[in-house]
Design an enzyme around this catalytic site. Structure first.
Site, PDB file in Angstrom:
ATOM      1  N   ASP A 221       4.156  -8.187   1.559  1.00 44.85           N
ATOM      2  CA  ASP A 221       3.790  -6.840   2.000  1.00 44.85           C
ATOM      3  C   ASP A 221       3.320  -6.799   3.453  1.00 44.85           C
ATOM      4  O   ASP A 221       3.631  -5.860   4.168  1.00 44.85           O
ATOM      5  CB  ASP A 221       2.686  -6.274   1.091  1.00 44.85           C
ATOM      6  CG  ASP A 221       3.233  -5.928  -0.277  1.00 44.85           C
ATOM      7  OD1 ASP A 221       4.459  -6.106  -0.495  1.00 44.85           O
ATOM      8  OD2 ASP A 221       2.445  -5.489  -1.133  1.00 44.85           O
TER       9      ASP A 221
ATOM     10  N   SER B  25       2.525   8.757  -1.331  1.00 45.00           N
ATOM     11  CA  SER B  25       1.964   7.430  -1.087  1.00 45.00           C
ATOM     12  C   SER B  25       0.527   7.635  -0.595  1.00 45.00           C
ATOM     13  O   SER B  25      -0.029   8.720  -0.751  1.00 45.00           O
ATOM     14  CB  SER B  25       2.829   6.739  -0.041  1.00 45.00           C
ATOM     15  OG  SER B  25       2.294   5.491   0.269  1.00 45.00           O
TER      16      SER B  25
ATOM     17  N   LYS C  66      -7.699  -0.139  -6.270  1.00 47.03           N
ATOM     18  CA  LYS C  66      -6.284   0.160  -6.092  1.00 47.03           C
ATOM     19  C   LYS C  66      -5.474  -0.861  -6.879  1.00 47.03           C
ATOM     20  O   LYS C  66      -5.247  -1.988  -6.435  1.00 47.03           O
ATOM     21  CB  LYS C  66      -5.898   0.126  -4.617  1.00 47.03           C
ATOM     22  CG  LYS C  66      -4.461   0.542  -4.379  1.00 47.03           C
ATOM     23  CD  LYS C  66      -4.184   0.682  -2.890  1.00 47.03           C
ATOM     24  CE  LYS C  66      -2.786   1.188  -2.617  1.00 47.03           C
ATOM     25  NZ  LYS C  66      -1.725   0.304  -3.080  1.00 47.03           N
TER      26      LYS C  66
ATOM     27  N   LYS D 216     -11.166   8.941  -2.343  1.00 49.87           N
ATOM     28  CA  LYS D 216     -10.614  10.302  -2.343  1.00 49.87           C
ATOM     29  C   LYS D 216     -11.754  11.286  -2.156  1.00 49.87           C
ATOM     30  O   LYS D 216     -12.837  11.085  -2.732  1.00 49.87           O
ATOM     31  CB  LYS D 216      -9.926  10.593  -3.684  1.00 49.87           C
ATOM     32  CG  LYS D 216      -8.702   9.760  -3.925  1.00 49.87           C
ATOM     33  CD  LYS D 216      -8.161   9.940  -5.335  1.00 49.87           C
ATOM     34  CE  LYS D 216      -7.051   8.925  -5.589  1.00 49.87           C
ATOM     35  NZ  LYS D 216      -6.821   8.719  -7.012  1.00 49.87           N
TER      36      LYS D 216
ATOM     37  N   CYS E 150       8.941 -46.025  -1.080  1.00 52.12           N
ATOM     38  CA  CYS E 150       7.611 -45.437  -0.945  1.00 52.12           C
ATOM     39  C   CYS E 150       7.240 -45.348   0.536  1.00 52.12           C
ATOM     40  O   CYS E 150       7.341 -46.343   1.263  1.00 52.12           O
ATOM     41  CB  CYS E 150       6.605 -46.303  -1.696  1.00 52.12           C
ATOM     42  SG  CYS E 150       4.898 -45.861  -1.337  1.00 52.12           S
TER      43      CYS E 150
HETATM   44  P1  NAD Z   1       0.779   1.974  -1.674  1.00 51.44           P
HETATM   45  O1  NAD Z   1       1.180   1.125  -2.801  1.00 51.44           O
HETATM   46  O2  NAD Z   1       0.154   1.292  -0.531  1.00 51.44           O
HETATM   47  O3  NAD Z   1      -0.179   3.133  -2.151  1.00 51.44           O
HETATM   48  C1  NAD Z   1       0.181   4.221  -3.004  1.00 51.44           C
HETATM   49  C2  NAD Z   1       0.188   3.832  -4.417  1.00 51.44           C
HETATM   50  O4  NAD Z   1      -1.030   3.263  -4.800  1.00 51.44           O
HETATM   51  C3  NAD Z   1       0.329   4.970  -5.381  1.00 51.44           C
HETATM   52  O5  NAD Z   1       1.645   5.381  -5.487  1.00 51.44           O
HETATM   53  C4  NAD Z   1      -0.190   4.375  -6.636  1.00 51.44           C
HETATM   54  O6  NAD Z   1       0.882   3.775  -7.326  1.00 51.44           O
HETATM   55  C5  NAD Z   1      -1.100   3.284  -6.190  1.00 51.44           C
HETATM   56  N1  NAD Z   1      -2.491   3.421  -6.646  1.00 51.44           N
HETATM   57  C6  NAD Z   1      -3.200   2.430  -7.223  1.00 51.44           C
HETATM   58  N2  NAD Z   1      -4.424   2.829  -7.533  1.00 51.44           N
HETATM   59  C7  NAD Z   1      -4.519   4.103  -7.162  1.00 51.44           C
HETATM   60  C8  NAD Z   1      -5.576   5.061  -7.250  1.00 51.44           C
HETATM   61  N3  NAD Z   1      -6.748   4.733  -7.766  1.00 51.44           N
HETATM   62  N4  NAD Z   1      -5.336   6.286  -6.774  1.00 51.44           N
HETATM   63  C9  NAD Z   1      -4.146   6.601  -6.216  1.00 51.44           C
HETATM   64  N5  NAD Z   1      -3.115   5.744  -6.122  1.00 51.44           N
HETATM   65  C10 NAD Z   1      -3.300   4.501  -6.587  1.00 51.44           C
HETATM   66  O7  NAD Z   1       2.002   2.792  -1.129  1.00 51.44           O
HETATM   67  P2  NAD Z   1       3.505   2.780  -1.549  1.00 51.44           P
HETATM   68  O8  NAD Z   1       4.125   3.829  -0.746  1.00 51.44           O
HETATM   69  O9  NAD Z   1       3.643   2.814  -3.020  1.00 51.44           O
HETATM   70  O10 NAD Z   1       4.037   1.387  -1.115  1.00 51.44           O
HETATM   71  C11 NAD Z   1       3.734   0.840   0.075  1.00 51.44           C
HETATM   72  C12 NAD Z   1       3.293  -0.555  -0.243  1.00 51.44           C
HETATM   73  O11 NAD Z   1       4.386  -1.261  -0.774  1.00 51.44           O
HETATM   74  C13 NAD Z   1       2.825  -1.281   0.954  1.00 51.44           C
HETATM   75  O12 NAD Z   1       1.746  -2.122   0.599  1.00 51.44           O
HETATM   76  C14 NAD Z   1       4.012  -2.128   1.335  1.00 51.44           C
HETATM   77  O13 NAD Z   1       3.630  -3.308   1.943  1.00 51.44           O
HETATM   78  C15 NAD Z   1       4.652  -2.369   0.019  1.00 51.44           C
HETATM   79  N6  NAD Z   1       6.082  -2.549   0.184  1.00 51.44           N
HETATM   80  C16 NAD Z   1       6.520  -3.806   0.310  1.00 51.44           C
HETATM   81  C17 NAD Z   1       7.860  -4.053   0.505  1.00 51.44           C
HETATM   82  C18 NAD Z   1       8.322  -5.483   0.617  1.00 51.44           C
HETATM   83  O14 NAD Z   1       9.502  -5.702   0.844  1.00 51.44           O
HETATM   84  N7  NAD Z   1       7.466  -6.455   0.452  1.00 51.44           N
HETATM   85  C19 NAD Z   1       8.771  -3.017   0.563  1.00 51.44           C
HETATM   86  C20 NAD Z   1       8.285  -1.730   0.435  1.00 51.44           C
HETATM   87  C21 NAD Z   1       6.938  -1.496   0.231  1.00 51.44           C
END
Ligand code: NAD
Length: 779
Positions: free
Chosen positions: A31, A80, A121, A295, A413
């Site tokens: 990530d 997001s 989260k 929030k 070795c």
């Molecule tokens: P995010 O995961 O950073 O945040 C949004 C998500 O958090 C929400 O959709 C929900 O699923 C979650 N969440 C968990 N607890 C929550 C709470 N208490 N209240 C509200 N939401 C909560 O954002 P995203 O848009 O889902 O994804 C972006 C993330 O995914 C980034 O961390 C990014 O690095 C990763 N990502 C990685 C790759 C990769 O190739 N490694 C590709 C795309 C995205």
């Protein structure tokens, strides 16, 4: 490259990673790397606002849904979250919120503070659950925020998702939103099970949760340990409460699982405290989190603040430092351990992971190298979770350079040049041996190998072994390198001149070390066995060996099958022990140790519990003769009451005791001369060790205690109650928990109370432990 070109390049790359992450559940980069690319794009776009397009990843959420599922439109988009890493970024968020709100003017000197909800989260995937009149009618993924996948059938298999809401008063239409995730334990179990069946393993709990939920076959989803945690609502036909926390608490009353870690913060500083508190407990939480979410608590204020393209203005994710990073595999080196295992170690281009610079990672063994498909020069994902040793998780194949080289186990070795051999796994089943290749390679040099010798000595002197204080790793290395010590036995030949010449030793420390060496000369048998460093023999096994067999000589002579009568000693370990003592070099070292004044303290007899732990039938059952288990062996021994009779019995005799195929198997087994010889040797040794050989007087009609009920009470000192019970049962007795007139006999150890009183009252036969043991010997 100009800005526009770079923007297009970044978008293409981010689109690909989004697709892999959100649609395939198979990200190829960690990530942090995604976030770096994302931030680079965001920065370029804010410099060149004219280049921003609606389809840029900075303007969109997630990715389009898989067409395999039918699509669901979200009435209210599932967005997001913006994120912050530093405290200041969070304070900046608070300022934006405060500025955006028309706050009632409070105290003239103190700025009005905004109240926030604090939640962990969870690292899973966002799901929307639609309830109509209290019944679950639809489950959907977030998808691209506007269109998600219909996963209703799968969602229903999640154990803590209520299919019907409890209580009353719920809105006719209620869309619950939350995270579907997998606990750390569930994830470990799933991966272990997948490995066993040769299935696909998952890189982390998030991928596992997403991959499990988005299955076309809901039976697969049902078999996965998924959980749901609610963190908000979407569409709703009437308002529930006036705050976010109020909503969640009401949802909980209707049966919805919500986080146990929910808190209200009166201001942003309390949010930071929450972040630190959860951060400190992160490793101990049963699920993975990648941060916390704050929030604005007032729903009125949330409405006032509204949304941006891909995230609400009233919420933010405060992320923890990433546990995964990208780096380059510079080389793979091979380390030689105490038992000669040659282990591959990854030498990495140093990189900071969660605040610590990582330059090495263990690769465990060559099977792991093959599983990862690792090549030198690869870009790899490494993970450092809590205090766990950094691990190589994955290769980023897209970034493999043309000159990448295969990882090869050396033939010789790296320390002593002796041959390196692959270990053989010997499995014995049904009297047959099968040999397969093990994952471990070993240097055959033993103590002639400097690396093994050093490790062997470090282990020998360690606190739980011979406990020789004052001999650190550096000194051991020096002793070995200078040829002063060629085996643990040589420690006992060191004199003052040799020690004081070592680096870091002065008069007093030299005397202290020599005194410590001298003081170590009277170890317990268990310590000594442990100190020898027999492969697979830890402290516990060493104690068991010492306690049961009572002397070094018996431990050294014991045949592998005889050793397997000990608790927790399986065939593999038994063979390791046996091999160790058969080795000429090891014998010499042990003999030298004893010659040089070592005296084992507590040698004695075979322990009565061990002595009573087998019978002829038990021994036969352990031979792994096809179709002949404990019951078959009992029947066989009831008819033919000595090993010799069994070995020489003809088919007819055997068939009187056993079913035809069992009888044939016994005959066939003993027709192989090695099998008969081995059984004789094991029997002879068991008897020589003082086992209570119990079968010779066995009556043909049945077992000697058949029909009798026995009761054990009080504590037994020479054998555990479990063993006593097993013994009695093997002679046909029933062992009951309470005394009655039907009880045949009561065995009463010290501390016996009401049961003994009752037995006396009824005039039953009562034996103390010694009497009981003598009685067993008469059977
Ligand atoms: P995010 O995961 O950073 O945040 C949004 C998500 O958090 C929400 O959709 C929900 O699923 C979650 N969440 C968990 N607890 C929550 C709470 N208490 N209240 C509200 N939401 C909560 O954002 P995203 O848009 O889902 O994804 C972006 C993330 O995914 C980034 O961390 C990014 O690095 C990763 N990502 C990685 C790759 C990769 O190739 N490694 C590709 C795309 C995205």
């Amino acid at each position: 490259m100009n800005a526009q070109q770079r923007i297009l390049e970044l978008r293409a790359e981010l689109d690909l990673h989004n697709y892999r992450y959100h649609v395939l559940d198979e990200p190829s980069i960690p990530d942090v790397e995604y976030d770096r690319l994302f931030h680079e794009l965001k920065a370029l776009e804010s410099e060149h606002p004219e280049l921003v397009t609606a389809d840029s990843p900075t303007q969109r959420v997630g990715n389009v849904a898989l067409t395999a599922f039918s699509q669901v439109r979200h009435e209210i988009p599932m967005l997001s979250l913006g994120n912050a890493f530093e405290d200041d970024e969070l304070r900046e968020f608070d300022r934006r919120v405060t500025d955006g709100l028309d706050l009632p003017s409070g105290d003239l000197f103190a700025a009005a503070a905004v109240e926030y909800s604090c939640e962990p989260k969870l690292d899973g995937l966002a799901v929307s659950l639609l309830y109509q009149d209290g019944a679950l009618v639809r489950g959907a993924t977030r998808g691209d925020g506007t269109t998600g996948e219909d996963i209703s059938v799968n969602v229903r298999t999640i154990r803590n998702v209520p299919l019907k809401l409890q209580g009353t008063g719920w809105p006719a239409v209620l869309e619950v939103r939350g995270e579907v995730y997998m606990s750390k334990a569930g994830f470990e179990r799933l991966n272990a099970a997948q490995l066993e069946v040769g299935g696909k393993t998952f890189a982390n709990p998030r991928n596992a949760a997403a991959g499990s939920l988005r299955q076309l076959d809901s039976k697969i989803t049902a078999s996965r340990p998924l959980e749901f945690c609610c963190y908000g609502i979407g569409q709703v036909s009437h308002d529930i409460a006036s705050t976010h926390i109020g909503n969640l608490e009401q949802l909980k009353k209707w049966g919805m699982p919500i986080s146990r870690e929910l808190k209200v913060a009166k201001n942003i500083e309390q949010c930071l405290e929450y972040y630190r508190d959860i951060g400190a407990r992160r490793a101990a939480l049963p699920y993975e989190i990648d941060g916390v979410v704050f929030k604005v608590n007032s729903l009125g204020a949330q409405r006032e603040l509204g949304f941006r393209a891909r995230e609400p203005r009233w919420a933010i994710a405060h992320k923890f430092p990433a546990m995964e990073e990208l780096t380059e595999l510079l080389d793979v080196e091979f380390q030689v351990g105490r038992t000669g295992a040659v282990t591959p170690v990854a030498r990495l281009k140093p990189v900071k992971v969660a605040g610590v610079t990582v330059a090495n990672a263990t690769l465990h063994n060559m099977d792991e190298v093959a599983r990862l498909g690792l090549m030198i020069g690869d870009t790899v994902v490494i993970r450092r979770a809590g205090d766990v040793i950094p691990q190589v998780m994955q290769v980023v194949l897209e970034r493999r350079p043309a000159e990448a080289r295969a990882v090869q186990i050396p033939d010789a070795c790296p320390v002593c040049g002796s041959q390196v051999e692959r270990t053989q796994l010997v499995k014995r089943s049904k009297g047959k041996e099968t040999v397969s290749e093990g994952a471990v390679y070993r240097c055959v040099g033993r103590l002639a190998c400097g690396a093994q010798l050093k490790q062997a000595i470090i282990h020998f002197v360690s606190r739980r072994a011979m406990d020789i204080d004052g001999l650190g790793e550096k000194s051991v290395e020096q002793l070995v390198d200078e040829g002063l010590v060629a085996s643990p036995a040589d420690l006992y030949t060191l004199d003052y001149e040799a020690v004081v010449a070592l680096e870091g030793f002065a008069e007093l420390s030299s005397k202290n070390l020599l005194a410590a060496i001298d003081n170590s000369k009277r170890p317990s048998l268990a310590r000594f066995i442990y100190a020898l460093g027999i492969p697979d023999v830890g402290e516990e096994t060493a104690k068991v060996l010492a306690r049961a067999l009572g002397s070094l000589q018996r431990v050294g002579e014991a045949l592998p099958p005889v050793l397997t009568y000990l608790p927790d000693v399986g065939m593999e370990v038994a063979y390791e022990i046996h091999r160790f003592f058969e080795d000429e070099h090891n014998r010499t070292v042990i003999a030298q140790l004893l010659e040089r004044g070592l005296q084992l303290q507590d040698e004695g007899e075979v322990h009565p519990e061990y002595a009573a732990s087998t019978s002829l039938a038990g021994m036969i059952a352990k031979l792994d003769i096809p179709f002949v288990g404990p019951t078959g062996a009992q029947k066989l021994v009831a008819k033919l009451d000595s090993l010799e009779k069994i070995i020489s019995a003809d088919g007819i005799d055997l068939r009187q005791a056993l079913a035809a195929r069992q009888a044939d198997a016994v005959r066939e087994y003993f027709l192989v001369p090695e099998n008969a010889a081995q059984a004789r040797a094991v029997e002879a040794q068991l008897l020589a060790f003082g086992m209570h050989w119990t079968s010779s007087k066995r009556v043909v009609e049945g077992l000697p205690l058949t029909g009798q009920t026995w009761v054990l009470t009080g504590s037994l000192e020479q054998m555990s109650r479990d063993v006593a019970k097993e013994k009695l049962e093997s002679f046909g007795a029933k062992v009951a928990g309470s005394v009655s007139a039907k009880t045949h006999c009561v065995v009463a150890g010290p501390g016996a109370g009401s049961k003994l009183a009752k037995a006396n009252e009824l005039g039953l036969k009562v034996l103390d432990e010694d009497q009981f043991l003598s009685f067993l010997q008469t059977l």
